[in-house]
Design a protein around this motif. Sequence first.
Motif, PDB file in Angstrom:
ATOM      1  N   HIS A 346       0.833  -1.203   0.000  1.00 18.36           N
ATOM      2  CA  HIS A 346       0.000   0.000   0.000  1.00 18.36           C
ATOM      3  C   HIS A 346       0.870   1.256   0.000  1.00 18.36           C
ATOM      4  O   HIS A 346       0.604   2.210  -0.754  1.00 18.36           O
ATOM      5  CB  HIS A 346      -0.912  -0.019   1.222  1.00 18.36           C
ATOM      6  CG  HIS A 346      -1.809   1.179   1.338  1.00 18.36           C
ATOM      7  ND1 HIS A 346      -2.775   1.480   0.405  1.00 18.36           N
ATOM      8  CD2 HIS A 346      -1.866   2.166   2.284  1.00 18.36           C
ATOM      9  CE1 HIS A 346      -3.398   2.592   0.749  1.00 18.36           C
ATOM     10  NE2 HIS A 346      -2.858   3.023   1.883  1.00 18.36           N
ATOM     11  N   LYS A 347       1.936   1.244   0.795  1.00 19.88           N
ATOM     12  CA  LYS A 347       2.824   2.404   0.856  1.00 19.88           C
ATOM     13  C   LYS A 347       3.561   2.599  -0.459  1.00 19.88           C
ATOM     14  O   LYS A 347       3.730   3.736  -0.922  1.00 19.88           O
ATOM     15  CB  LYS A 347       3.819   2.237   2.009  1.00 19.88           C
ATOM     16  CG  LYS A 347       3.195   2.368   3.391  1.00 19.88           C
ATOM     17  CD  LYS A 347       4.241   2.191   4.474  1.00 19.88           C
ATOM     18  CE  LYS A 347       3.619   2.353   5.856  1.00 19.88           C
ATOM     19  NZ  LYS A 347       4.636   2.167   6.946  1.00 19.88           N
ATOM     20  N   VAL A 348       4.013   1.503  -1.058  1.00 20.17           N
ATOM     21  CA  VAL A 348       4.702   1.594  -2.344  1.00 20.17           C
ATOM     22  C   VAL A 348       3.771   2.172  -3.402  1.00 20.17           C
ATOM     23  O   VAL A 348       4.174   3.008  -4.231  1.00 20.17           O
ATOM     24  CB  VAL A 348       5.243   0.219  -2.773  1.00 20.17           C
ATOM     25  CG1 VAL A 348       5.711   0.248  -4.222  1.00 20.17           C
ATOM     26  CG2 VAL A 348       6.373  -0.228  -1.858  1.00 20.17           C
ATOM     27  N   ALA A 349       2.512   1.748  -3.371  1.00 20.59           N
ATOM     28  CA  ALA A 349       1.536   2.261  -4.338  1.00 20.59           C
ATOM     29  C   ALA A 349       1.324   3.758  -4.139  1.00 20.59           C
ATOM     30  O   ALA A 349       1.228   4.519  -5.114  1.00 20.59           O
ATOM     31  CB  ALA A 349       0.210   1.511  -4.193  1.00 20.59           C
ATOM     32  N   ILE A 350       1.261   4.193  -2.877  1.00 22.04           N
ATOM     33  CA  ILE A 350       1.092   5.624  -2.598  1.00 22.04           C
ATOM     34  C   ILE A 350       2.316   6.398  -3.075  1.00 22.04           C
ATOM     35  O   ILE A 350       2.185   7.476  -3.686  1.00 22.04           O
ATOM     36  CB  ILE A 350       0.864   5.859  -1.094  1.00 22.04           C
ATOM     37  CG1 ILE A 350      -0.487   5.265  -0.670  1.00 22.04           C
ATOM     38  CG2 ILE A 350       0.915   7.350  -0.765  1.00 22.04           C
ATOM     39  CD1 ILE A 350      -0.760   5.373   0.827  1.00 22.04           C
ATOM     40  N   ALA A 351       3.523   5.858  -2.808  1.00 14.19           N
ATOM     41  CA  ALA A 351       4.748   6.523  -3.247  1.00 14.19           C
ATOM     42  C   ALA A 351       4.777   6.659  -4.765  1.00 14.19           C
ATOM     43  O   ALA A 351       5.155   7.709  -5.299  1.00 14.19           O
ATOM     44  CB  ALA A 351       5.968   5.763  -2.749  1.00 14.19           C
ATOM     45  N   ASP A 352       4.365   5.605  -5.461  1.00 15.42           N
ATOM     46  CA  ASP A 352       4.314   5.658  -6.924  1.00 15.42           C
ATOM     47  C   ASP A 352       3.327   6.718  -7.397  1.00 15.42           C
ATOM     48  O   ASP A 352       3.589   7.451  -8.366  1.00 15.42           O
ATOM     49  CB  ASP A 352       3.926   4.292  -7.495  1.00 15.42           C
ATOM     50  CG  ASP A 352       5.036   3.261  -7.363  1.00 15.42           C
ATOM     51  OD1 ASP A 352       6.193   3.675  -7.156  1.00 15.42           O
ATOM     52  OD2 ASP A 352       4.747   2.058  -7.465  1.00 15.42           O
ATOM     53  N   GLU A 353       2.191   6.798  -6.715  1.00 14.65           N
ATOM     54  CA  GLU A 353       1.187   7.801  -7.084  1.00 14.65           C
ATOM     55  C   GLU A 353       1.708   9.212  -6.841  1.00 14.65           C
ATOM     56  O   GLU A 353       1.447  10.132  -7.627  1.00 14.65           O
ATOM     57  CB  GLU A 353      -0.098   7.557  -6.285  1.00 14.65           C
ATOM     58  CG  GLU A 353      -1.189   8.606  -6.513  1.00 14.65           C
ATOM     59  CD  GLU A 353      -1.719   8.606  -7.940  1.00 14.65           C
ATOM     60  OE1 GLU A 353      -2.417   9.575  -8.304  1.00 14.65           O
ATOM     61  OE2 GLU A 353      -1.454   7.640  -8.690  1.00 14.65           O
ATOM     62  N   MET A 387      -3.583  16.611  -3.444  1.00 13.14           N
ATOM     63  CA  MET A 387      -3.172  15.833  -4.618  1.00 13.14           C
ATOM     64  C   MET A 387      -4.416  15.354  -5.355  1.00 13.14           C
ATOM     65  O   MET A 387      -5.318  14.784  -4.750  1.00 13.14           O
ATOM     66  CB  MET A 387      -2.315  14.628  -4.199  1.00 13.14           C
ATOM     67  CG  MET A 387      -1.839  13.774  -5.380  1.00 13.14           C
ATOM     68  SD  MET A 387      -0.624  12.512  -4.897  1.00 13.14           S
ATOM     69  CE  MET A 387      -1.676  11.348  -4.001  1.00 13.14           C
ATOM     70  N   ARG A 388      -4.422  15.618  -6.656  1.00 15.34           N
ATOM     71  CA  ARG A 388      -5.541  15.153  -7.481  1.00 15.34           C
ATOM     72  C   ARG A 388      -5.176  13.788  -8.054  1.00 15.34           C
ATOM     73  O   ARG A 388      -4.147  13.630  -8.711  1.00 15.34           O
ATOM     74  CB  ARG A 388      -5.840  16.130  -8.612  1.00 15.34           C
ATOM     75  CG  ARG A 388      -7.127  15.776  -9.388  1.00 15.34           C
ATOM     76  CD  ARG A 388      -7.344  16.706 -10.563  1.00 15.34           C
ATOM     77  NE  ARG A 388      -7.505  18.089 -10.165  1.00 15.34           N
ATOM     78  CZ  ARG A 388      -8.655  18.624  -9.712  1.00 15.34           C
ATOM     79  NH1 ARG A 388      -9.724  17.854  -9.604  1.00 15.34           N
ATOM     80  NH2 ARG A 388      -8.717  19.885  -9.375  1.00 15.34           N
ATOM     81  N   ARG A 389      -6.017  12.807  -7.773  1.00 16.77           N
ATOM     82  CA  ARG A 389      -5.785  11.464  -8.308  1.00 16.77           C
ATOM     83  C   ARG A 389      -6.145  11.415  -9.781  1.00 16.77           C
ATOM     84  O   ARG A 389      -6.781  12.328 -10.321  1.00 16.77           O
ATOM     85  CB  ARG A 389      -6.627  10.455  -7.526  1.00 16.77           C
ATOM     86  CG  ARG A 389      -6.125  10.194  -6.109  1.00 16.77           C
ATOM     87  CD  ARG A 389      -7.089   9.321  -5.358  1.00 16.77           C
ATOM     88  NE  ARG A 389      -6.527   8.785  -4.127  1.00 16.77           N
ATOM     89  CZ  ARG A 389      -7.238   8.347  -3.100  1.00 16.77           C
ATOM     90  NH1 ARG A 389      -8.569   8.361  -3.182  1.00 16.77           N
ATOM     91  NH2 ARG A 389      -6.651   7.874  -2.015  1.00 16.77           N
ATOM     92  N   THR A 390      -5.748  10.318 -10.413  1.00 13.77           N
ATOM     93  CA  THR A 390      -6.028  10.179 -11.844  1.00 13.77           C
ATOM     94  C   THR A 390      -7.518  10.111 -12.129  1.00 13.77           C
ATOM     95  O   THR A 390      -7.954  10.432 -13.235  1.00 13.77           O
ATOM     96  CB  THR A 390      -5.341   8.924 -12.405  1.00 13.77           C
ATOM     97  OG1 THR A 390      -5.699   7.788 -11.600  1.00 13.77           O
ATOM     98  CG2 THR A 390      -3.828   9.086 -12.384  1.00 13.77           C
ATOM     99  N   ASP A 391      -8.325   9.702 -11.122  1.00 17.79           N
ATOM    100  CA  ASP A 391      -9.771   9.637 -11.332  1.00 17.79           C
ATOM    101  C   ASP A 391     -10.455  10.976 -11.068  1.00 17.79           C
ATOM    102  O   ASP A 391     -11.680  11.087 -11.140  1.00 17.79           O
ATOM    103  CB  ASP A 391     -10.400   8.544 -10.453  1.00 17.79           C
ATOM    104  CG  ASP A 391     -10.220   8.817  -8.956  1.00 17.79           C
ATOM    105  OD1 ASP A 391      -9.682   9.892  -8.588  1.00 17.79           O
ATOM    106  OD2 ASP A 391     -10.624   7.952  -8.151  1.00 17.79           O
ATOM    107  N   GLY A 392      -9.666  12.009 -10.741  1.00 19.15           N
ATOM    108  CA  GLY A 392     -10.210  13.340 -10.533  1.00 19.15           C
ATOM    109  C   GLY A 392     -10.486  13.700  -9.090  1.00 19.15           C
ATOM    110  O   GLY A 392     -10.702  14.873  -8.775  1.00 19.15           O
ATOM    111  N   THR A 393     -10.506  12.721  -8.197  1.00 18.00           N
ATOM    112  CA  THR A 393     -10.728  13.020  -6.785  1.00 18.00           C
ATOM    113  C   THR A 393      -9.511  13.716  -6.186  1.00 18.00           C
ATOM    114  O   THR A 393      -8.376  13.512  -6.629  1.00 18.00           O
ATOM    115  CB  THR A 393     -11.032  11.736  -5.992  1.00 18.00           C
ATOM    116  OG1 THR A 393      -9.915  10.834  -6.115  1.00 18.00           O
ATOM    117  CG2 THR A 393     -12.292  11.072  -6.509  1.00 18.00           C
ATOM    118  N   VAL A 394      -9.770  14.533  -5.172  1.00 13.15           N
ATOM    119  CA  VAL A 394      -8.707  15.302  -4.525  1.00 13.15           C
ATOM    120  C   VAL A 394      -8.565  14.833  -3.086  1.00 13.15           C
ATOM    121  O   VAL A 394      -9.566  14.710  -2.360  1.00 13.15           O
ATOM    122  CB  VAL A 394      -9.018  16.815  -4.566  1.00 13.15           C
ATOM    123  CG1 VAL A 394      -7.935  17.606  -3.813  1.00 13.15           C
ATOM    124  CG2 VAL A 394      -9.118  17.298  -6.010  1.00 13.15           C
TER     125      VAL A 394
END
Length: 604
Positions: A346-353, A387-394
């Motif tokens: 989960h942390k790695v995914a957040i870091a990548d994001e 941070m704005r995610r790729t799906d548009g949520t902030v």
Amino acid sequence: MVASSNEFAGGGGVPSRQPGNAGVADFGQLGGESPEQGPLDLDQVLESVHATAYRWDVAGDTIDWADNAGVVLGVDDIAKLRRGRAFALHIDAEHAGARYDGVTGGPHATPGAALHYCLHYRLLPEGRRGKRALWVEDTGVCFTDADGRPMQAQGTLRVIADRRQQERQHPAANHDELTGQLNRTRLTEALTTLLSNASRSPINGAFLLAGVNDLTLINETYGFDVGDEVITVVGRRLGRVLRGKDCIGRFSSNKFGIVLHDCDTNGIEAIARRLMEAISSSVVDTSVGAVAATISVGAVIIPENASSARSAIGHALQALDTGRSNRGDQYCQYVPCERHESERRHKVAIADEIIRALNDRRMMIALQPIVTSRSHEPEVYECLLRMRRTDGTVISASEFIGVAEQFGLAKLIDYRVLELAIDLLRASPKIKLALNVSAATATDPQWMAGLEGFTGKDRSLTERLTIEITETTAISDVKAAVKFVTALKELGCRVALDDFGAGYTSFRSLRQLGVDMVKIDGSFIQNLGNDAEDEMFVRTLIDLARSFGVVTVGEWVGDERTMKLLEKAGVSYMQGYFFGKPELAKDAGETKPAAPSKPAKPAG
């Protein structure tokens, strides 16, 4: 990362002539007359090998470039890079700090020496907002004064189209310069080969990380040269213990990676303990005498507990940290834990994001008003990260900033937020902003260089900017914090001490820091009216700040009762949901005060 030999030649000292005349004369035609070929045109020679030359007056921060610099480096106007700080902003942010240390010798440079360097880093001809990038080889010599301060550097910059191709052409690039063992790149390749072979064979292998304990203490006590001697001896001893089919390489400054072939669980532990014994059984003889050294070892079985080089390294690091934390046995073998693995993924995914959001410019700032007491008019707007995610949520910073700090991304975020804040100051000439910086940024010279570069030292911008540092950051290193605060105030910025009260700053520390504003930690304010001790503590903090001529901000003001108690206590400013929730900068008004919202529990 920047590649450097980190072996500076310090033997002979500075030549008798002045550094300004040492090594390179005027750029242009150098050398004598050749009867067959005519005069030597240095620019033509340099350009033929995609290189240029420079002379950097570090003390005055000015750079003289060869005439062909703009052409070779692809910079439209080389005059814009006449200062060292301007040039640093055209270097990949990940490489800029290491490049400065590589050229100047860092904080522990040899006094009165000619320090030779050879570095590789990514140059950004259009600046950090541009898309173009190229790898360069920076080779030269830096002269230091009697105190070890860098005075002048001069050398050449050569464009290298393919760094990996360059490394293959030079066998030395396969090995660590200090120990002579495999470097991290080649060590990782050996690990990848083991993983590939293990997938086709039932025989197990392992990856070990052996870390030299207390190397920082050794460096501080005996000096970095002795620390290097200890690392060299440790590496040599470890290599002697290994079997012929195994390999060892230097993973990082104090860590060695070891790839074991054809080894079961019992064999892995036996080898690890033999490695530990080889180091602890006798002292290391150095130039200053005997130094005691020990190592900790973390291991991961392959392919049972790791399917890629990345996961093997991560699991070995985790095991090494566990081994180091044990007071007794300092060997640990990685054991899978689904909960830990899930958290790690989960942390790695957040870091990548986070990295993708930085690259895609999806980091944004939201503004929350800081209002004056009594009038409740917005005076300053605090920049809060979103941070704005790729799906548009902030999402707010609380959902990812912890991971950013853990993965070393906080400075990159702070740099981007600074850029956004300065852009907003330029676009809105009347607005005043407050900006938080992380503990890492508060000691980062590149961030300060970025502030100067983005603002051009324009006081119409800097005087509308307040920089907030946390109290815990300030008291952890008061001397460094004072230096940071002083530099900011010289530029015209105001400085605020955030979370005031959480770290119990002493009277002396508050006076030393010289901040303009303190923001009282919201945890003491949210219970005002219900907790007599908090109320007394807040009054004491306000009185303390007032005695030093420092204005105060009450955070997390969520209702009218809290507002009135703070005003009665004499607070200067207030901030919280009662006066307005954070709004994205593009939606927030420039000077229009936010309408008070219904009482709400303040968010972190």
